[in-house]
Design a protein around this motif. Structure first.
Motif: not given
Length: 206
Positions: A111-116
């Protein structure tokens, strides 16, 4: 009144009684047919599906207590996952399909990578739902008019995948950097949490 009239009245009365009896039988039959349909149990709710739900199912199957299989990375699921890793020395099979070090192996890091990639998160991809990750999730959900839930879930991961696949539908990210007096840029997340959209009052992380 003659005998013929009396006989005629008896015939009419008998016909009326027979008709009433038949009508009542039809109504009772219809009621009996409808009753089972009314008493039928509602269809079972569809179970959650996705990597987090699969993880919860495996943890529960192997004797851990991840909480309900709802596809949400709750604190209870996190504790069960940590307990599993501590006891076995390896990630559950539900998370082991990706190579070690790959963000896709951990739902939170994914999720963090997608939001990034969408420019909504400038913090480290560390698998921890801290204030920056929480706020980035809320901004993403608000931009896509989703129900606000600051937790990582299968629903969130699916929406992030959809945003990756359809860039035109992705939310417009707020500027991630601002110029300083020296002309350098500093990521907005490094300066602290950015304000949430107006009118958003997210629930606490559970």
């Amino acid at each position: 009144m003659g005998p013929g009239d009396f006989t005629m009245r008896r015939v009419i009365l008998r016909a009326a009684l027979v008709a009433a009896a038949l009508t009542g039988s039809d109504a009772a039959l219809a009621q009996n047919v409808a009753a089972p349909a009314a008493e039928a149990a509602p269809p079972p709710a569809q179970s959650a599906s996705g990597p987090i739900a699969a993880l919860q199912e495996q943890l529960k199957r192997e004797g851990y207590m991840p909480g309900p299989v709802n596809g949400v990375m709750t604190e209870q699921t996190r504790r069960a996952l940590a307990d599993y890793a501590r006891r076995t020395g390896r990630p559950p099979a539900a998370l082991a399909s990706a190579a070690p070090g790959n963000p896709a192996a951990d739902p939170v890091r994914r999720a963090q990578a997608g939001l990034q990639r969408l420019g909504l998160f400038a913090g480290p991809v560390d698998g921890t739902v801290g204030p920056q990750t929480r706020d980035a999730i809320i901004r993403f959900e608000a931009a896509r008019r989703l129900a606000i839930d600051p937790r990582v879930s299968d629903r969130l991961l699916a929406e992030l995948d959809q945003a990756d696949a359809n860039p035109g539908t992705a939310p417009v990210a707020a500027p991630a950097a601002a110029a300083t007096a020296t002309g350098q840029t500093t990521p907005a997340e490094a300066r602290g949490r950015r304000p949430l959209p107006s009118g958003i009052n997210p629930p606490a992380i559970r």
